[in-house]
Design a protein around this motif. Structure first.
Motif, short mmCIF file in Angstrom:
data_model
loop_
_atom_site.label_atom_id
_atom_site.label_comp_id
_atom_site.label_asym_id
_atom_site.label_seq_id
_atom_site.Cartn_x
_atom_site.Cartn_y
_atom_site.Cartn_z
N LYS A 106 5.56 8.13 -10.23
CA LYS A 106 4.39 8.53 -9.72
C LYS A 106 3.43 7.84 -11.00
O LYS A 106 2.14 7.76 -10.44
CB LYS A 106 4.70 10.07 -10.74
CG LYS A 106 5.03 11.37 -9.55
CD LYS A 106 5.00 12.10 -10.08
CE LYS A 106 5.17 13.44 -9.52
NZ LYS A 106 5.33 14.26 -10.52
N LEU A 107 3.78 7.36 -12.04
CA LEU A 107 2.47 5.92 -12.02
C LEU A 107 2.61 4.24 -11.29
O LEU A 107 1.37 4.54 -11.46
CB LEU A 107 3.56 4.89 -13.24
CG LEU A 107 3.93 6.10 -14.69
CD1 LEU A 107 4.58 4.86 -15.32
CD2 LEU A 107 2.57 5.76 -15.10
N GLY A 108 3.10 3.99 -10.17
CA GLY A 108 3.10 3.89 -8.65
C GLY A 108 3.22 2.39 -9.48
O GLY A 108 1.95 1.42 -8.48
N ILE A 109 3.47 1.56 -10.30
CA ILE A 109 3.71 0.58 -11.17
C ILE A 109 4.50 -0.07 -10.04
O ILE A 109 5.83 0.10 -9.45
CB ILE A 109 4.15 0.75 -11.96
CG1 ILE A 109 3.77 0.80 -12.59
CG2 ILE A 109 4.70 -1.49 -12.77
CD1 ILE A 109 4.26 1.88 -14.29
N GLU A 110 3.71 -0.90 -9.04
CA GLU A 110 4.53 -2.45 -7.97
C GLU A 110 5.52 -2.79 -8.11
O GLU A 110 5.19 -3.67 -9.29
CB GLU A 110 3.23 -3.12 -7.23
CG GLU A 110 3.92 -3.86 -6.00
CD GLU A 110 2.63 -4.73 -5.54
OE1 GLU A 110 2.99 -5.09 -4.99
OE2 GLU A 110 1.50 -4.59 -5.92
N HIS A 111 7.03 -3.54 -7.63
CA HIS A 111 7.98 -4.13 -8.16
C HIS A 111 8.63 -4.23 -6.87
O HIS A 111 9.02 -3.54 -6.16
CB HIS A 111 8.45 -3.34 -9.20
CG HIS A 111 9.24 -3.95 -10.16
ND1 HIS A 111 9.69 -5.83 -9.12
CD2 HIS A 111 10.89 -4.02 -10.35
CE1 HIS A 111 11.46 -5.98 -9.81
NE2 HIS A 111 11.56 -5.01 -10.50
N GLU A 112 7.81 -5.97 -6.60
CA GLU A 112 7.87 -6.34 -4.99
C GLU A 112 9.71 -6.82 -5.09
O GLU A 112 10.06 -6.02 -4.15
CB GLU A 112 6.98 -7.35 -4.81
CG GLU A 112 7.76 -8.55 -5.15
CD GLU A 112 6.71 -9.88 -4.83
OE1 GLU A 112 7.51 -10.80 -5.53
OE2 GLU A 112 5.79 -9.52 -5.05
N PRO A 115 13.85 -2.33 -4.94
CA PRO A 115 15.56 -1.81 -3.23
C PRO A 115 14.01 -0.24 -3.10
O PRO A 115 14.29 0.65 -2.05
CB PRO A 115 16.01 -1.58 -3.25
CG PRO A 115 16.39 -1.53 -4.92
CD PRO A 115 15.23 -2.20 -5.38
N TYR A 116 13.25 0.33 -3.99
CA TYR A 116 12.71 1.42 -4.22
C TYR A 116 11.90 1.43 -4.06
O TYR A 116 10.26 2.21 -4.68
CB TYR A 116 13.01 2.48 -5.56
CG TYR A 116 14.76 2.31 -6.00
CD1 TYR A 116 15.07 3.47 -5.22
CD2 TYR A 116 15.56 1.83 -6.54
CE1 TYR A 116 16.73 3.76 -5.27
CE2 TYR A 116 16.96 2.01 -6.75
CZ TYR A 116 17.06 2.67 -6.30
OH TYR A 116 18.95 2.57 -6.45
N ASN A 117 11.16 1.34 -2.60
CA ASN A 117 9.71 1.13 -2.52
C ASN A 117 8.98 0.03 -3.38
O ASN A 117 7.94 0.60 -3.25
CB ASN A 117 9.27 2.44 -2.28
CG ASN A 117 9.78 4.01 -1.70
OD1 ASN A 117 10.34 3.27 0.13
ND2 ASN A 117 9.93 4.91 -1.27
N GLN A 118 9.65 -0.35 -3.65
CA GLN A 118 8.98 -1.67 -4.07
C GLN A 118 8.23 -1.19 -5.85
O GLN A 118 6.79 -1.74 -5.83
CB GLN A 118 8.42 -2.51 -3.36
CG GLN A 118 8.93 -3.64 -2.37
CD GLN A 118 8.04 -3.81 -1.61
OE1 GLN A 118 6.77 -4.10 -1.00
NE2 GLN A 118 8.87 -5.73 -1.50
N MET A 119 8.81 -0.39 -5.59
CA MET A 119 7.89 0.38 -7.13
C MET A 119 9.19 0.55 -8.67
O MET A 119 10.06 -0.01 -8.33
CB MET A 119 7.98 2.11 -7.13
CG MET A 119 7.23 2.29 -5.53
SD MET A 119 5.37 1.42 -5.66
CE MET A 119 4.59 3.08 -6.92
N LEU A 120 8.38 0.30 -9.66
CA LEU A 120 8.98 -0.13 -11.43
C LEU A 120 9.74 1.60 -10.83
O LEU A 120 8.73 2.74 -11.36
CB LEU A 120 8.31 0.12 -12.05
CG LEU A 120 9.09 -0.84 -12.50
CD1 LEU A 120 9.73 -1.96 -13.09
CD2 LEU A 120 7.98 -0.79 -13.89
N THR A 121 11.12 1.30 -11.55
CA THR A 121 11.54 2.56 -11.45
C THR A 121 13.15 2.86 -13.02
O THR A 121 12.92 1.58 -13.21
CB THR A 121 12.61 2.89 -9.92
OG1 THR A 121 13.38 1.62 -10.22
CG2 THR A 121 12.11 3.59 -8.93
#
Length: 162
Positions: A106-112, A115-121
């Motif tokens: 939910k933080l929505g931190i982009e991480h290109e 593989p998870y919707n280009q989000m940081l996990t």
């Protein structure tokens, strides 16, 4: 330090104290170990300043995701965090861990590179002591670490218990 939460040295002291309490009270004790997924790629792509900002956001999220008055959140090392959950059984610990996974997304931190919707996990390993067990701190940490390794080897962005 950077994240505004406890460090590994305080973790070691707190875990020893909580293990002593556990041995006396026989109430369950849980430990979560977390790792930010693909963090080296994040730093390589966005830089170390952005990496530091992401770690600060994750630390805040971990603290907000815990419920208990004695829950203890710390930076375990690098992009790893640990949470001690006194008087917490496995079911509740897994619920807290899943809430953390969800809240980090939910933080929505982009991480290109992710593989998870280009989000940081994050990946989370959970270990819980039952009333019959008498482990040393290192054994308890190793159990949580094995669960974390399982989460990472089975796809990341998930919770596994051991």
């Amino acid at each position: 330090g950077l994240t505004g939460i406890a460090n590994r040295r305080l973790f070691d002291t707190t875990l020893e104290r909580d293990l002593l309490r556990y041995h006396k009270s026989k109430k369950p004790l849980s430990l979560l170990l977390l790792d930010v997924d693909y963090f080296k790629g994040y730093n390589d792509t966005y830089g170390h300043v952005a990496g530091d900002e992401a770690l600060i956001s994750i630390a805040e999220t971990l603290t907000k995701s815990c419920n208990g008055p004695d829950d203890f959140v710390c930076r375990f090392g690098g992009e790893e965090f640990a949470i001690i959950l006194p008087s917490t059984d496995e079911t509740v610990a897994i619920t807290v861990a899943q809430r953390i996974v969800d809240n980090v997304i939910k933080l929505g931190i982009e991480h290109e590179c992710s593989p998870y919707n280009q989000m940081l996990t994050v990946s989370v390993g959970v270990a819980t002591l039952s009333e019959q067990e008498q482990p040393e701190a290192i054994d308890f940490i190793n159990r949580a670490d094995r669960a974390l390794y399982l989460a990472k080897s089975q796809g990341r962005n998930c919770v596994k218990s051991h």
